[in-house]
Design a protein around this motif. Structure first.
Motif, mmCIF file in Angstrom:
data_model
loop_
_atom_site.group_PDB
_atom_site.id
_atom_site.type_symbol
_atom_site.label_atom_id
_atom_site.label_comp_id
_atom_site.label_asym_id
_atom_site.label_seq_id
_atom_site.Cartn_x
_atom_site.Cartn_y
_atom_site.Cartn_z
ATOM 1 N N LYS A 7 0.851 -1.191 0.000
ATOM 2 C CA LYS A 7 0.000 0.000 0.000
ATOM 3 C C LYS A 7 0.885 1.240 0.000
ATOM 4 O O LYS A 7 1.860 1.300 0.742
ATOM 5 C CB LYS A 7 -0.868 -0.032 1.250
ATOM 6 C CG LYS A 7 -2.003 0.946 1.228
ATOM 7 C CD LYS A 7 -2.911 0.661 2.401
ATOM 8 C CE LYS A 7 -3.990 1.705 2.464
ATOM 9 N NZ LYS A 7 -4.779 1.561 3.681
ATOM 10 N N LYS A 8 0.544 2.207 -0.826
ATOM 11 C CA LYS A 8 1.354 3.413 -0.917
ATOM 12 C C LYS A 8 1.262 4.217 0.373
ATOM 13 O O LYS A 8 0.184 4.411 0.916
ATOM 14 C CB LYS A 8 0.902 4.272 -2.099
ATOM 15 C CG LYS A 8 1.648 5.593 -2.209
ATOM 16 C CD LYS A 8 1.338 6.290 -3.500
ATOM 17 C CE LYS A 8 1.864 7.710 -3.548
ATOM 18 N NZ LYS A 8 3.274 7.884 -3.257
ATOM 19 N N THR A 9 2.415 4.641 0.847
ATOM 20 C CA THR A 9 2.452 5.543 1.992
ATOM 21 C C THR A 9 2.673 6.953 1.465
ATOM 22 O O THR A 9 3.651 7.210 0.769
ATOM 23 C CB THR A 9 3.593 5.170 2.958
ATOM 24 O OG1 THR A 9 3.381 3.829 3.403
ATOM 25 C CG2 THR A 9 3.613 6.086 4.165
ATOM 26 N N TYR A 10 1.760 7.841 1.772
ATOM 27 C CA TYR A 10 1.846 9.216 1.297
ATOM 28 C C TYR A 10 2.562 10.090 2.312
ATOM 29 O O TYR A 10 2.359 9.943 3.516
ATOM 30 C CB TYR A 10 0.443 9.789 1.056
ATOM 31 C CG TYR A 10 -0.285 9.154 -0.099
ATOM 32 C CD1 TYR A 10 -0.145 9.669 -1.387
ATOM 33 C CD2 TYR A 10 -1.113 8.060 0.085
ATOM 34 C CE1 TYR A 10 -0.820 9.093 -2.461
ATOM 35 C CE2 TYR A 10 -1.796 7.480 -0.973
ATOM 36 C CZ TYR A 10 -1.641 8.002 -2.244
ATOM 37 O OH TYR A 10 -2.299 7.435 -3.304
ATOM 38 N N GLY A 11 3.344 11.014 1.832
ATOM 39 C CA GLY A 11 3.919 12.036 2.693
ATOM 40 C C GLY A 11 2.855 13.065 3.022
ATOM 41 O O GLY A 11 1.860 13.203 2.301
ATOM 42 N N ALA A 64 6.594 23.287 9.732
ATOM 43 C CA ALA A 64 7.223 22.346 8.791
ATOM 44 C C ALA A 64 8.726 22.563 8.740
ATOM 45 O O ALA A 64 9.506 21.610 8.593
ATOM 46 C CB ALA A 64 6.623 22.511 7.396
ATOM 47 N N ALA A 65 9.133 23.831 8.871
ATOM 48 C CA ALA A 65 10.561 24.189 8.833
ATOM 49 C C ALA A 65 11.206 24.100 10.212
ATOM 50 O O ALA A 65 12.348 24.540 10.384
ATOM 51 C CB ALA A 65 10.723 25.592 8.258
ATOM 52 N N LYS A 66 10.466 23.564 11.201
ATOM 53 C CA LYS A 66 10.948 23.417 12.578
ATOM 54 C C LYS A 66 11.240 24.784 13.214
ATOM 55 O O LYS A 66 12.125 24.933 14.042
ATOM 56 C CB LYS A 66 12.204 22.520 12.662
ATOM 57 C CG LYS A 66 12.116 21.194 11.905
ATOM 58 C CD LYS A 66 11.129 20.236 12.545
ATOM 59 C CE LYS A 66 11.303 18.796 12.054
ATOM 60 N NZ LYS A 66 10.745 18.530 10.717
ATOM 61 N N ALA A 102 9.007 19.426 1.694
ATOM 62 C CA ALA A 102 10.470 19.534 1.781
ATOM 63 C C ALA A 102 11.029 18.299 2.487
ATOM 64 O O ALA A 102 10.403 17.763 3.400
ATOM 65 C CB ALA A 102 10.857 20.799 2.535
ATOM 66 N N PRO A 103 12.209 17.831 2.073
ATOM 67 C CA PRO A 103 12.806 16.652 2.706
ATOM 68 C C PRO A 103 12.926 16.832 4.224
ATOM 69 O O PRO A 103 13.389 17.867 4.696
ATOM 70 C CB PRO A 103 14.192 16.564 2.052
ATOM 71 C CG PRO A 103 14.036 17.259 0.737
ATOM 72 C CD PRO A 103 13.040 18.351 0.977
ATOM 73 N N GLY A 104 12.453 15.847 4.965
ATOM 74 C CA GLY A 104 12.582 15.863 6.420
ATOM 75 C C GLY A 104 11.507 16.626 7.157
ATOM 76 O O GLY A 104 11.485 16.623 8.393
#
Length: 198
Positions: A7-11, A64-66, A102-104
């Protein structure tokens, strides 16, 4: 059909992108004459809910950018800042999707309470889904069913957040739904909304 297929895991960014696709026409479809209308989110009329959604969308970009968020102050009146508020909100939702893509972004923890970043991203997804449904209902627009992957992510997030959110008054008391209710209707009911509101 391969029933063993993974099953696809979505971000979170992908899921926010799905929610944004449904949000954009609703935001653009709000008439100035409807800004004082009641919404299923009892403490807000349409204008107040738009301003709240603006604040959520902008502050969750920071999370999101911490970076620290600023939710303490009252939401600024973005609607009063000019007639282009719809396109400004649409643009901010695009920035929200980009921030969580964005990554992470959905890894580790974020926010003052050091919550898991994916759960924080799901909170942004919940607002972009449920509050846009609120706005659609309040202004007589069609929303339909949220994407299945979005509903699945949110069902898990709501189950995690529910006890605290209800105690803090973020969610209302759960609403009873019929046995044949869809997964999205059950999600709305869990947040204290009547899926039949209108």
């Amino acid at each position: 059909m391969d029933t063993n297929a993974a099953k696809k895991t979505y971000g979170i960014g992908e899921l926010l992108g799905m929610a944004r696709e449904r949000a954009v026409p609703v935001v653009r479809g709000i008439a100035d004459t409807e800004l004082g209308a009641a919404t299923p989110c009892a403490e807000y009329d349409v204008k107040e809910l738009v301003n709240h959604l603006f604040q959520v969308v902008v502050q969750f970009q920071r999370l999101a950018a911490k970076e620290p968020s600023e939710f303490g102050a009252a939401a600024p009146d973005r609607v009063a800042e000019g007639a282009d508020w719809r396109e400004r909100l649409v643009a901010e939702t695009g920035r929200l999707v980009a921030a969580w893509s964005a990554p992470g972004a959905d890894e580790g923890t974020t926010g003052a309470m050091d919550m898991p970043a994916r759960l924080v991203g799901a909170m942004a997804l919940l607002d972009l889904t449920v509050h846009v449904w609120d706005l659609a209902r309040a202004t007589g627009q069609e929303y339909g069913e949220a994407d299945a992957a979005v509903v699945e992510e949110l069902a898990g997030a709501v189950a995690t957040l529910e006890p605290t959110a209800r105690k803090m008054g973020v969610f209302g008391e759960p609403v009873a739904v019929a046995g044949g209710a869809s997964a999205f209707e059950r999600l709305l009911a869990a947040t204290g909304r009547d899926p039949r509101w209108g």
